[in-house]
Structures are given as structure tokens and as C-alpha cells.
Design an enzyme around this catalytic site. Structure first.
Site, PDB file in Angstrom:
ATOM      1  N   HIS A 138       1.130  -1.318   0.147  1.00 23.94           N
ATOM      2  CA  HIS A 138      -0.102   0.063  -0.183  1.00 23.94           C
ATOM      3  C   HIS A 138       0.858   1.191   0.258  1.00 23.94           C
ATOM      4  O   HIS A 138       1.875   0.990   0.446  1.00 23.94           O
ATOM      5  CB  HIS A 138      -0.814   0.071   1.527  1.00 23.94           C
ATOM      6  CG  HIS A 138      -2.169   0.864   1.199  1.00 23.94           C
ATOM      7  ND1 HIS A 138      -3.095   1.471   0.710  1.00 23.94           N
ATOM      8  CD2 HIS A 138      -1.363   2.023   1.893  1.00 23.94           C
ATOM      9  CE1 HIS A 138      -3.890   2.489   0.884  1.00 23.94           C
ATOM     10  NE2 HIS A 138      -3.037   3.186   1.817  1.00 23.94           N
ATOM     11  N   ASP A 149     -14.525   4.350   7.260  1.00 20.80           N
ATOM     12  CA  ASP A 149     -13.315   4.743   6.668  1.00 20.80           C
ATOM     13  C   ASP A 149     -13.968   5.581   5.449  1.00 20.80           C
ATOM     14  O   ASP A 149     -13.416   6.788   5.278  1.00 20.80           O
ATOM     15  CB  ASP A 149     -12.175   3.883   5.883  1.00 20.80           C
ATOM     16  CG  ASP A 149     -10.984   4.758   5.986  1.00 20.80           C
ATOM     17  OD1 ASP A 149     -10.997   6.092   6.162  1.00 20.80           O
ATOM     18  OD2 ASP A 149     -10.656   4.474   4.351  1.00 20.80           O
ATOM     19  N   ARG A 186     -12.870  13.847   5.650  1.00 17.35           N
ATOM     20  CA  ARG A 186     -11.583  14.360   6.011  1.00 17.35           C
ATOM     21  C   ARG A 186     -11.463  15.222   5.139  1.00 17.35           C
ATOM     22  O   ARG A 186     -10.365  16.497   5.493  1.00 17.35           O
ATOM     23  CB  ARG A 186     -10.889  13.247   6.324  1.00 17.35           C
ATOM     24  CG  ARG A 186     -10.742  12.531   8.449  1.00 17.35           C
ATOM     25  CD  ARG A 186     -10.525  11.473   8.191  1.00 17.35           C
ATOM     26  NE  ARG A 186      -8.806  11.730   7.818  1.00 17.35           N
ATOM     27  CZ  ARG A 186      -7.611  10.604   7.400  1.00 17.35           C
ATOM     28  NH1 ARG A 186      -8.006   9.722   7.108  1.00 17.35           N
ATOM     29  NH2 ARG A 186      -6.827  11.004   7.041  1.00 17.35           N
ATOM     30  N   LYS A 210      -8.658  -1.016   6.001  1.00 18.16           N
ATOM     31  CA  LYS A 210      -9.157  -1.317   5.053  1.00 18.16           C
ATOM     32  C   LYS A 210      -7.730  -2.866   5.008  1.00 18.16           C
ATOM     33  O   LYS A 210      -8.561  -3.910   4.266  1.00 18.16           O
ATOM     34  CB  LYS A 210      -8.841  -0.428   3.897  1.00 18.16           C
ATOM     35  CG  LYS A 210      -9.569   0.834   4.267  1.00 18.16           C
ATOM     36  CD  LYS A 210      -9.163   1.904   3.050  1.00 18.16           C
ATOM     37  CE  LYS A 210      -8.223   2.759   3.561  1.00 18.16           C
ATOM     38  NZ  LYS A 210      -8.636   3.693   2.646  1.00 18.16           N
TER      39      LYS A 210
HETATM   40  N1  URA Z   1      -5.252   6.725   2.193  1.00 18.51           N
HETATM   41  C1  URA Z   1      -6.255   5.906   3.268  1.00 18.51           C
HETATM   42  O1  URA Z   1      -6.531   5.515   2.565  1.00 18.51           O
HETATM   43  N2  URA Z   1      -6.254   7.462   4.260  1.00 18.51           N
HETATM   44  C2  URA Z   1      -5.920   8.282   4.044  1.00 18.51           C
HETATM   45  O2  URA Z   1      -6.322   8.531   5.545  1.00 18.51           O
HETATM   46  C3  URA Z   1      -4.954   8.607   3.812  1.00 18.51           C
HETATM   47  C4  URA Z   1      -4.149   8.258   2.566  1.00 18.51           C
END
Ligand code: URA
Length: 429
Positions: free
Chosen positions: A87, A166, A173, A192
Site C-alpha cells: 500500500h 473509513d 476528512r 482497510k
Molecule cells: N490513504 C488512505 O486510505 N487514508 C488516508 O487517510 C490517507 C491516505
């Protein structure tokens, strides 16, 4: 009527006053937000309180667990091979997933890359792959498992069932200036990835102007927080801190980045893209227990390309079809001769976004053809009048705003100390 265990105002006040959130409050607030009982403005206030007052390691771990518990968990234990994933925290020109997933699959390790779309100046893996005629991002959980068993690599859209808290919180956010916050980024990414069910995970934590983390110290803290969260959840996790002061490779934009990824899979491509692909592949394979492997050989002898072709075909893409090309281009020339000492990642990312490669709102369309080609990288010598950048778009009225974001983006003859010698800055295991 359900009687709620807490009042959101009390939870917000606890964090506003700088106190740690108790576990039961965390469980409740994430669950109630997912159910729509906690309002967006209350969650926004809580996110800002977290942004300002931080969270301790136990709070972050519990917050992450609560986000995982908001949705389903995938299970790859029925596969005949182990899984390892990567990731990236997001950067400009970051197309690494495209060559990396098929490359790792060559070595009999399955790569479940459940990816997203781009928002703002950083690109999204799905937007890039959608430049390939016919390619489809959406797969069911059964299709993901079948493709992992048959081919060993899948890059597809993360289903809405994984960490739904999320999904809501990240969108919130994004509109409340609370993205750039270590506890919230770490819990967002790791909820995730843990829910996805991968056995191994390598985090590519970007550092520099084009990244969330502009300095090495903050990037280290983010990486360490995520590695600890992964390990506590039983996922073999490590992190590479990598340079994002300048774009990765020589292309930024969807179809342009697919073209460059295919060059890497054919044994060519820019050295920074190749070096990072190889470093991440070696680390993903190490976590899967494979250390005695010649990763570069699989790029040079066509094995990674064969996996790529199979992976794209399995998702209805035509790997042989020509990629779309922009109707209009505009070239930026070097104003003087000397060594290029700066080519700023953020400015190039914003310019590419303004050309149409990215979106401002998540429902906006993107142009597959839009983006920027780099003709030189920091450390290269250029002569006055040489092409430095080529801007691509189907909508030429976008050139003016894109060119504005490139003012001050490059320096010729400046201080060479700022030019990174290596793409990988540090490894955190
Ligand atoms: N990528 C994500 O999945 N979440 C974040 O908060 C920042 C980058």
C-alpha cells in the site's frame, strides 16, 4: 427506539480536552457514525479534536479495530498460496502497483490489490487501469478469489463492505482539513488492509512535497504506527520510506502511466520506477518467506509481462489495444542551461490534475489521456531550449491553469544536495 450508550458531544469534549478516548466510547462513536446516528458535523469536530490533540498507541489500535468491525473481512485462507500486498500513502506518478502485482505473482505469491480512485493531486490505480480499453475494476469476492488462484494477481476496486466507517470518514476528512493526521491516516489505511485479509503487507510511505508527509521524521512516525498496527493484527508488515520530492518516473497521468508501466514490464522504463518496483517486490516476497529470488530477471525475461497480460484479460481489458492519446499538447522548455536541481512533485501533480487527470470531487470523471511527460529529472543536465515537460489534455482551455501551477516548480543550477541519490530512503521492519 434504541437507547444510545453515549452522547457524541461527550466523546468530542473528551478529545477536545486532550484526554484519551476510552475503548467503549471509540466502539460506540465509530458504530454510531456508520449507522448515521452521529452526524457528519459531530464526526468532523471529533476528527479536528484528534488532529489537534493526537492519539496514543492504544487509542489508535482500538480506533482501527472499531473501523475494521464496521464492515466485512475477507478471507484468503482457501488459496493454495500465501498472500502479500503493498500500500502506498499516495504520490505523483506512482504507478508502481501496475508492474508490481504481476511481478510478485511470478514467484507464486498471490497479490490482492484492492485499490481506490484518485482524489486531489495524487492519482488512483483504478483510474490508471481504466485507460486500458475494456478493463473493469469491479469484481465480486468470488471473482477475486478465482483470479488469485488462477493468475496470482488482482487489482480491483475495494468493495463497499470493507471498513465502511473509513469510507464515510475519509470523505469527511477530505472536506474538513483533517486528512494530514497520523492517527487518522494510519487507522484509515490499516483498517482497510487488515480487513482485506492479506498475510503480508509492505507499506510504501512517501516523503516529500508530493506526499502527505513532507518530512522524514513524520513519515517515520506514520510508518512505525502502521507497522505496529499490522503486526498486532497478525499481518507481517514492514515499510519503505521513499522519495516523493519529485514525480516517480517520467510520466504523470492515467494512460501515460500505463504506457510507462508496460515499458517496465518489458524490461525497460525509468530507473527509479524499476528500482522501487524491485525493492517493493523483494520486500513483499521476503515477508512471504521467499528470499532467494531474482526479481529483476522476471522483468527482463517476459514472465512478469505474461502475468500482466493474463491479469488484464481476466478483467476484460485488451492489453494489445493502443492506449488513448491526447488531442492537444503544450511543451515547457528549459529557460537556461545547467543541471536540473528541482522538479517539484506537488506542482507537477496539481498541473496534471488541472489538465484533467484527477478529480476535485469523487463523482467527477477523469480524462484517461491527460497528464504530463517529464523529459528530464533532477540531476540531469539540460540545455536552454530543451523540452522539459509536455502537457497533455483533450481540453486545451486547461493549459493556462496547469501552467500557472508550474511557476517555480523547477530550478536549473540550484543546490544539488537536495537531489535524492536513491528512491528508497529507509526501511522499517
Ligand atoms: N490513504 C488512505 O486510505 N487514508 C488516508 O487517510 C490517507 C491516505
Amino acid at each position: 427506539m434504541t437507547v444510545e450508550a453515549f452522547d457524541a458531544v461527550d466523546v468530542i469534549a473528551t478529545k477536545r480536552d486532550g484526554k484519551p478516548l476510552p475503548k467503549d466510547q471509540i466502539d460506540w462513536v465509530i458504530d454510531a457514525y456508520t449507522r448515521g446516528v452521529v452526524a457528519d458535523e459531530q464526526m468532523a469536530a471529533l476528527a479536528m479534536a484528534i488532529f489537534l490533540n493526537d492519539m496514543g498507541p492504544e487509542e489508535i489500535a482500538h480506533w482501527t479495530q472499531a473501523m475494521i468491525a464496521s464492515g466485512e473481512r475477507m478471507d484468503f485462507s482457501s488459496l493454495s498460496r500465501t498472500t502479500s500486498d503493498k500500500h502506498s500513502t499516495g504520490g505523483v506518478g506512482d504507478k508502481i502497483t501496475l508492474p508490481l502485482a504481476p511481478l510478485v505473482a511470478v514467484f507464486d505469491v498471490a497479490v490482492p490489490q484492492l485499490s481506490g480512485r484518485g482524489l486531489g493531486h495524487t492519482g488512483g490505480t483504478l483510474d490508471k487501469l481504466e485507460a486500458i480499453p475494456g478493463w473493469q475494476a469491479g469484481l465480486s469476492n468470488e471473482e477475486i478469489l478465482t483470479q488469485l488462484e488462477d493468475i496470482g494477481a488482482v487489482i480491483c476496486a475495494a468493495g463497499s463492505g470493507l471498513a465502511p466507517a473509513d469510507k464515510k470518514l475519509y470523505a469527511l476528512r477530505d472536506t474538513t482539513a483533517t486528512v494530514d493526521c497520523i492517527p487518522l491516516i494510519a487507522s484509515s489505511i490499516m483498517s482497510k488492509k487488515i480487513a482485506e485479509g492479506t498475510a503480508g503487507l509492505v507499506l510504501d510511505v512517501k516523503v516529500g512535497s508530493g506526499a502527505f508527509m513532507k518530512d522524514l521524521e513524520k513519515a517515520r512516525r506514520l510508518a512505525r504506527t502502521m507497522v505496529d498496527l499490522g503486526k498486532a493484527a497478525g499481518v507481517e508488515t514492514s515499510a519503505l520510506l521513499t522519495d516523493m520530492s519529485t514525480p516517480l518516473g517520467l510520466t504523470v497521468g492515467n494512460a501515460l502511466e500505463v504506457r510507462e508501466s508496460v515499458e517496465v514490464l518489458a524490461g525497460g522504463g525509468p530507473s527509479d520506477v524499476v528500482d522501487l518496483t524491485v525493492a517493493l517486490a523483494e520486500e513483499m516476497l521476503r515477508l512471504a518467506g521467499k528470499t532467494d529470488v531474482d526479481v529483476r530477471a522476471a522483468l527482463n525475461d517476459g514472465r512478469a509481462m505474461d502475468k500482466w497480460t493474463a491479469m488484464i484479460r481476466a478483467q476484460h481489458g485488451d492489453p494489445e489495444a493502443p492506449l488513448p492519446v491526447a488531442k492537444d499538447t503544450e511543451v515547457v522548455f528549459a529557460p537556461e542551461s545547467g543541471v536540473l536541481t528541482k522538479l517539484d512533485a506537488l506542482s507537477v501533480g496539481v498541473a496534471s490534475w488541472r489538465l484533467g487527470a484527477g478529480r476535485a470531487r469523487k463523482e467527477d470523471p477523469v480524462q484517461a489521456v491527460a497528464g504530463i511527460e517529464l523529459h528530464a529529472k533532477p540531476g540531469d543536465t539540460v540545455a536552454a531550449g530543451d523540452p522539459l515537460l509536455t502537457l497533455h489534455t483533450d481540453t486545451p482551455e486547461r493549459f493556462e491553469r496547469a501552467l500557472e501551477s508550474l511557476v517555480g516548480a523547477y530550478e536549473i543550477g540550484g543546490d544539488t544536495d537536495s537531489v535524492a541519490d536513491s528512491i528508497v530512503l529507509e526501511t522499517i521492519t
